[in-house]
Design a protein around this motif. Structure first.
Motif, mmCIF file in Angstrom:
data_model
loop_
_atom_site.group_PDB
_atom_site.id
_atom_site.type_symbol
_atom_site.label_atom_id
_atom_site.label_comp_id
_atom_site.label_asym_id
_atom_site.label_seq_id
_atom_site.Cartn_x
_atom_site.Cartn_y
_atom_site.Cartn_z
ATOM 1 N N GLU A 141 12.246 -21.368 0.957
ATOM 2 C CA GLU A 141 11.671 -20.619 -0.152
ATOM 3 C C GLU A 141 10.745 -21.551 -0.893
ATOM 4 O O GLU A 141 11.143 -22.641 -1.279
ATOM 5 N N SER A 142 9.510 -21.132 -1.041
ATOM 6 C CA SER A 142 8.536 -21.993 -1.694
ATOM 7 C C SER A 142 7.571 -21.154 -2.512
ATOM 8 O O SER A 142 7.065 -20.151 -2.002
ATOM 9 N N PRO A 143 7.331 -21.545 -3.759
ATOM 10 C CA PRO A 143 6.370 -20.808 -4.558
ATOM 11 C C PRO A 143 4.931 -21.158 -4.218
ATOM 12 O O PRO A 143 4.001 -20.570 -4.739
ATOM 13 N N ASN A 144 4.737 -22.135 -3.343
ATOM 14 C CA ASN A 144 3.405 -22.630 -3.038
ATOM 15 C C ASN A 144 2.762 -21.901 -1.871
ATOM 16 O O ASN A 144 3.430 -21.491 -0.928
ATOM 17 N N VAL A 176 13.382 -8.395 -11.259
ATOM 18 C CA VAL A 176 12.427 -8.229 -10.153
ATOM 19 C C VAL A 176 11.327 -9.270 -10.287
ATOM 20 O O VAL A 176 10.728 -9.420 -11.332
ATOM 21 N N TRP A 177 11.086 -10.007 -9.209
ATOM 22 C CA TRP A 177 10.027 -11.020 -9.230
ATOM 23 C C TRP A 177 8.944 -10.760 -8.185
ATOM 24 O O TRP A 177 7.922 -11.434 -8.181
ATOM 25 N N GLY A 178 9.111 -9.748 -7.354
ATOM 26 C CA GLY A 178 8.085 -9.418 -6.370
ATOM 27 C C GLY A 178 8.132 -7.944 -6.009
ATOM 28 O O GLY A 178 9.213 -7.412 -5.747
ATOM 29 N N VAL A 179 6.982 -7.284 -6.038
ATOM 30 C CA VAL A 179 6.869 -5.889 -5.601
ATOM 31 C C VAL A 179 5.644 -5.821 -4.701
ATOM 32 O O VAL A 179 4.553 -6.202 -5.103
ATOM 33 N N TYR A 226 8.123 -24.859 -11.995
ATOM 34 C CA TYR A 226 9.003 -24.203 -11.029
ATOM 35 C C TYR A 226 10.438 -24.422 -11.494
ATOM 36 O O TYR A 226 10.917 -25.549 -11.544
ATOM 37 N N ILE A 227 11.097 -23.360 -11.877
ATOM 38 C CA ILE A 227 12.461 -23.437 -12.370
ATOM 39 C C ILE A 227 13.404 -23.073 -11.234
ATOM 40 O O ILE A 227 13.236 -22.038 -10.576
ATOM 41 N N ASN A 228 14.375 -23.927 -11.000
ATOM 42 C CA ASN A 228 15.349 -23.698 -9.945
ATOM 43 C C ASN A 228 16.236 -22.519 -10.329
ATOM 44 O O ASN A 228 17.020 -22.618 -11.269
ATOM 45 N N PRO A 229 16.131 -21.378 -9.627
ATOM 46 C CA PRO A 229 16.923 -20.194 -9.985
ATOM 47 C C PRO A 229 18.431 -20.461 -9.954
ATOM 48 O O PRO A 229 19.171 -19.904 -10.752
ATOM 49 N N ALA A 230 18.879 -21.321 -9.044
ATOM 50 C CA ALA A 230 20.312 -21.621 -8.957
ATOM 51 C C ALA A 230 20.819 -22.288 -10.231
ATOM 52 O O ALA A 230 21.980 -22.105 -10.611
ATOM 53 N N SER A 231 19.957 -23.039 -10.916
ATOM 54 C CA SER A 231 20.377 -23.687 -12.157
ATOM 55 C C SER A 231 20.652 -22.668 -13.261
ATOM 56 O O SER A 231 21.329 -22.969 -14.241
ATOM 57 N N LEU A 232 20.140 -21.463 -13.100
ATOM 58 C CA LEU A 232 20.391 -20.368 -14.046
ATOM 59 C C LEU A 232 21.404 -19.371 -13.477
ATOM 60 O O LEU A 232 21.545 -18.265 -13.993
ATOM 61 N N ASN A 233 22.068 -19.769 -12.386
ATOM 62 C CA ASN A 233 23.065 -18.933 -11.695
ATOM 63 C C ASN A 233 22.480 -17.632 -11.160
ATOM 64 O O ASN A 233 23.168 -16.625 -11.084
#
Length: 150
Positions: free
Chosen positions: A143-146, A91-94, A53-60
Motif C-alpha cells: 500500500e503506497s500513497p505515492n 471513505v478514502w477512495g471512490v 502520510y499518517i500511518n492508519p494502523a497508529s489510529l487503529n
C-alpha cells in the motif's frame, strides 16, 4: 515535463520536507532553477499539495473494506451517487468504473461494528444503490500513497 521534473517529483513524493538546497544538490541544478520548476509544477496542477502520510494502523484503522456498488441508472447517477459515497465517514477512495459494477469504494474503520454503523447502514439507505458486495482486507501486501515515477 522532462527528466529533471520527474526527478524533482520523485524526490518530493518520497519526502516533501527536503530543503531546496538538498534537492538542488542531488539533481545538480541551481536552487533558483529548482524553485522555478517546482512553482511551475504547482501552477500547472502537477503538484496539488504537500501532505503528511499518517500511518492508519497508529489510529487503529485496521478494518479495511473494498466495496463494489451496483447503481440504479438515471440522469447523472454517477456524479450524484459518487458524491454521496464520497461523503461517508471513513471513505478514502471512490472510483466510477466500467463493468458489472459502477463504483469501487475504499474505506477504513476501527472495528466491524463501526464499519456496519458508519458505512454499511449509510450505503444501504442510499436510494440510488441497487446492491453491494464488500470484501474485508485480511492482510496488506503493498500500500503506497505515492504514484510510481520511473
Amino acid at each position: 515535463m522532462d527528466e529533471i521534473d520527474l526527478r524533482i517529483l520523485k524526490i518530493l513524493q518520497h519526502n516533501a520536507k527536503y530543503s531546496l538546497d538538498e534537492i538542488a544538490r542531488e539533481i545538480r541544478i541551481p536552487k533558483s532553477t529548482l524553485s522555478y520548476r517546482i512553482k511551475k509544477l504547482e501552477k500547472d496542477g502537477v503538484i496539488k499539495g504537500y501532505y503528511a502520510y499518517i500511518n492508519p494502523a497508529s489510529l487503529n484503522l485496521d478494518y479495511i473494506v473494498i466495496t463494489s456498488v451496483k447503481a440504479k441508472y438515471g440522469k447523472n447517477y454517477h456524479v450524484e451517487l459518487g458524491n454521496k459515497l464520497a461523503q461517508i465517514p471513513g471513505v478514502w477512495g471512490v472510483y466510477f468504473v466500467l463493468g458489472d459494477n459502477d463504483f469501487i469504494v475504499m474505506a477504513r474503520y476501527k472495528t466491524r461494528e463501526e464499519f456496519m454503523e458508519k458505512f454499511l447502514e449509510k450505503v444501504m439507505s442510499i436510494p440510488e444503490v441497487e446492491r453491494t458486495s464488500t470484501q474485508v482486507v485480511v492482510k496488506i501486501i503493498k500500500e503506497s500513497p505515492n504514484i510510481v515515477i520511473f
